[in-house]
Design a protein around this motif. Sequence first.
Motif, PDB file in Angstrom:
ATOM      1  N   ALA A  81      69.369  47.172 -28.895  1.00 28.50           N
ATOM      2  CA  ALA A  81      70.143  45.964 -28.588  1.00 28.50           C
ATOM      3  C   ALA A  81      70.271  45.098 -29.837  1.00 28.50           C
ATOM      4  CB  ALA A  81      69.470  45.181 -27.461  1.00 28.50           C
ATOM      5  N   ARG A  82      69.186  45.009 -30.621  1.00 24.87           N
ATOM      6  CA  ARG A  82      69.225  44.218 -31.860  1.00 24.87           C
ATOM      7  C   ARG A  82      70.210  44.831 -32.857  1.00 24.87           C
ATOM      8  NH1 ARG A  82      65.570  40.327 -33.188  1.00 24.87           N
ATOM      9  NH2 ARG A  82      63.897  39.991 -31.691  1.00 24.87           N
ATOM     10  N   ALA A  95      73.647  44.037 -31.791  1.00 27.43           N
ATOM     11  CA  ALA A  95      73.956  42.622 -32.050  1.00 27.43           C
ATOM     12  C   ALA A  95      74.219  42.395 -33.536  1.00 27.43           C
ATOM     13  CB  ALA A  95      72.802  41.746 -31.581  1.00 27.43           C
ATOM     14  N   ARG A  96      73.426  43.075 -34.380  1.00 25.53           N
ATOM     15  CA  ARG A  96      73.592  42.946 -35.833  1.00 25.53           C
ATOM     16  C   ARG A  96      75.009  43.384 -36.237  1.00 25.53           C
ATOM     17  NH1 ARG A  96      71.622  43.604 -41.021  1.00 25.53           N
ATOM     18  NH2 ARG A  96      69.870  42.305 -40.449  1.00 25.53           N
ATOM     19  N   THR A 133      77.769  41.026 -34.902  1.00 23.51           N
ATOM     20  CA  THR A 133      77.817  39.760 -35.640  1.00 23.51           C
ATOM     21  C   THR A 133      78.511  39.952 -36.989  1.00 23.51           C
ATOM     22  OG1 THR A 133      75.736  39.132 -34.598  1.00 23.51           O
ATOM     23  CG2 THR A 133      76.402  37.849 -36.507  1.00 23.51           C
ATOM     24  N   LEU A 141      82.093  38.309 -38.130  1.00 20.71           N
ATOM     25  CA  LEU A 141      82.152  37.472 -39.338  1.00 20.71           C
ATOM     26  C   LEU A 141      83.222  37.998 -40.292  1.00 20.71           C
ATOM     27  CD1 LEU A 141      78.614  36.694 -40.859  1.00 20.71           C
ATOM     28  CD2 LEU A 141      80.398  35.059 -40.273  1.00 20.71           C
ATOM     29  N   ARG A 167      86.818  37.570 -39.031  1.00 19.36           N
ATOM     30  CA  ARG A 167      87.265  36.170 -39.107  1.00 19.36           C
ATOM     31  C   ARG A 167      87.532  35.766 -40.560  1.00 19.36           C
ATOM     32  NH1 ARG A 167      83.197  33.560 -36.554  1.00 19.36           N
ATOM     33  NH2 ARG A 167      82.342  32.747 -38.463  1.00 19.36           N
ATOM     34  N   GLN A 168      86.603  36.122 -41.448  1.00 14.43           N
ATOM     35  CA  GLN A 168      86.771  35.721 -42.846  1.00 14.43           C
ATOM     36  C   GLN A 168      87.968  36.430 -43.487  1.00 14.43           C
ATOM     37  OE1 GLN A 168      85.319  33.223 -44.169  1.00 14.43           O
ATOM     38  NE2 GLN A 168      83.967  32.934 -42.423  1.00 14.43           N
ATOM     39  N   ARG A 227      69.069  39.873 -28.579  1.00  8.71           N
ATOM     40  CA  ARG A 227      70.376  39.935 -29.234  1.00  8.71           C
ATOM     41  C   ARG A 227      70.738  38.596 -29.871  1.00  8.71           C
ATOM     42  NH1 ARG A 227      74.140  40.620 -25.663  1.00  8.71           N
ATOM     43  NH2 ARG A 227      72.880  40.854 -23.805  1.00  8.71           N
ATOM     44  N   GLU A 233      68.631  36.290 -30.869  1.00  8.68           N
ATOM     45  CA  GLU A 233      67.738  36.082 -32.011  1.00  8.68           C
ATOM     46  C   GLU A 233      68.245  36.872 -33.223  1.00  8.68           C
ATOM     47  OE1 GLU A 233      63.198  35.953 -31.539  1.00  8.68           O
ATOM     48  OE2 GLU A 233      63.588  37.839 -32.547  1.00  8.68           O
ATOM     49  N   GLU A 234      68.673  38.106 -32.982  1.00 10.14           N
ATOM     50  CA  GLU A 234      69.169  38.948 -34.069  1.00 10.14           C
ATOM     51  C   GLU A 234      70.438  38.348 -34.680  1.00 10.14           C
ATOM     52  OE1 GLU A 234      67.485  41.469 -35.184  1.00 10.14           O
ATOM     53  OE2 GLU A 234      68.924  42.033 -36.731  1.00 10.14           O
ATOM     54  N   ARG A 235      71.283  37.812 -33.813  1.00 13.31           N
ATOM     55  CA  ARG A 235      72.534  37.207 -34.284  1.00 13.31           C
ATOM     56  C   ARG A 235      72.237  36.068 -35.264  1.00 13.31           C
ATOM     57  NH1 ARG A 235      76.651  33.713 -30.842  1.00 13.31           N
ATOM     58  NH2 ARG A 235      78.354  33.670 -32.306  1.00 13.31           N
ATOM     59  N   VAL A 270      70.906  37.473 -38.580  1.00 13.92           N
ATOM     60  CA  VAL A 270      71.976  38.063 -39.406  1.00 13.92           C
ATOM     61  C   VAL A 270      72.818  36.966 -40.049  1.00 13.92           C
ATOM     62  CG1 VAL A 270      74.125  39.406 -39.308  1.00 13.92           C
ATOM     63  CG2 VAL A 270      72.112  40.212 -38.111  1.00 13.92           C
ATOM     64  N   LEU A 271      73.150  35.937 -39.265  1.00 13.82           N
ATOM     65  CA  LEU A 271      73.959  34.844 -39.811  1.00 13.82           C
ATOM     66  C   LEU A 271      73.218  34.140 -40.945  1.00 13.82           C
ATOM     67  CD1 LEU A 271      75.489  33.347 -36.528  1.00 13.82           C
ATOM     68  CD2 LEU A 271      76.763  34.408 -38.402  1.00 13.82           C
ATOM     69  N   THR A 283      73.044  36.482 -44.052  1.00  9.79           N
ATOM     70  CA  THR A 283      74.358  36.669 -44.679  1.00  9.79           C
ATOM     71  C   THR A 283      74.780  35.385 -45.393  1.00  9.79           C
ATOM     72  OG1 THR A 283      74.875  38.163 -42.858  1.00  9.79           O
ATOM     73  CG2 THR A 283      76.699  37.523 -44.262  1.00  9.79           C
ATOM     74  N   ARG A 341      72.681  35.018 -48.594  1.00  9.36           N
ATOM     75  CA  ARG A 341      73.115  35.971 -49.617  1.00  9.36           C
ATOM     76  C   ARG A 341      74.418  35.511 -50.267  1.00  9.36           C
ATOM     77  NH1 ARG A 341      76.078  40.490 -49.192  1.00  9.36           N
ATOM     78  NH2 ARG A 341      76.163  40.316 -46.929  1.00  9.36           N
ATOM     79  N   LEU A 342      75.349  35.100 -49.404  1.00  4.69           N
ATOM     80  CA  LEU A 342      76.649  34.665 -49.909  1.00  4.69           C
ATOM     81  C   LEU A 342      76.529  33.382 -50.735  1.00  4.69           C
ATOM     82  CD1 LEU A 342      79.795  35.021 -49.759  1.00  4.69           C
ATOM     83  CD2 LEU A 342      79.682  33.313 -47.963  1.00  4.69           C
ATOM     84  N   SER A 361      77.726  29.446 -38.485  1.00  5.28           N
ATOM     85  CA  SER A 361      79.093  29.933 -38.728  1.00  5.28           C
ATOM     86  C   SER A 361      79.907  28.894 -39.502  1.00  5.28           C
ATOM     87  CB  SER A 361      79.796  30.249 -37.404  1.00  5.28           C
ATOM     88  OG  SER A 361      79.148  31.318 -36.773  1.00  5.28           O
ATOM     89  N   PHE A 404      78.799  29.004 -42.995  1.00  7.22           N
ATOM     90  CA  PHE A 404      79.313  30.219 -43.623  1.00  7.22           C
ATOM     91  C   PHE A 404      80.759  29.989 -44.082  1.00  7.22           C
ATOM     92  CE2 PHE A 404      81.004  34.445 -44.043  1.00  7.22           C
ATOM     93  CZ  PHE A 404      79.947  35.160 -44.569  1.00  7.22           C
TER      94      PHE A 404
END
Lengths: 86, 132
Positions: free
Chosen positions: A22-23, A26-27, A30, A34, A37-38, B69, B71-73, B76-77, B80, B83-84, B111, B114
């Motif tokens: 699931a993780r 989700a990764r 996401t 991103l 959208r960008q 899910r 938490e992972e989101r 990742v945000l 990312t 890093r950016l 977001s 970002f």
Amino acid sequence: MESSKEVDVQESQLIREWTAEAREQARLETLRALLLRQAANRFNGALTDEDRQMISKQDSSSVLDEWLDAVVQATDYAAFRAVLRR
Amino acid sequence: MRNGSLAGNIADWLALVGRVPSNRYQGDIFRIAPVFAELAGTVREWRQALKEVDMLESQVIKEWTKEAREEERVLVLRATLLRLAEKRFKGELTDEDRQMMSTQDSPLVLSEWFNAAVDSDDYATFLAVLRR
């Protein structure tokens, strides 16, 4: 069945596997969101359905990271597209 | 449950759990079942059966893994964004900026940050959004 075996729900192997899957899902979701959208923001109408399809189907988070960097660093859409098609 | 019809049993079981009205109880039931599978030594069969059931598409499992899910989101945000921002504003990010990004829990705010990291012409503009 070992009746004396201690039951630790948090340590269940299957639960750990499902949570990890699931993780990972989700990764990827996401990063794809991103990136889509960008890329849409940066290159306005230039993004094709094929580009969107490639992004939506990419299942490597390191490749998606590379493409995200390319969205930010590419001088124009052609440069981004070259990275996408590499 | 016996190995021969395990996939069917699991599919039926997921449907039944889905009819339990409380998400909390669904989660509790769901946490217990795999423990019995492990105690019964049928982990491999469960794993195979659940592939056939497409367990990640199950509403029950989606609900149960929601916390992981989300938490992972956020993780990742944050990663990312950091890093950016490090790439875009080389040498200008402070430890305080990094701390703010690393501890922000809202996917919406992350977001926005970002977007600001991508769109800002310079570090001062990005910082203004970060401190807003």
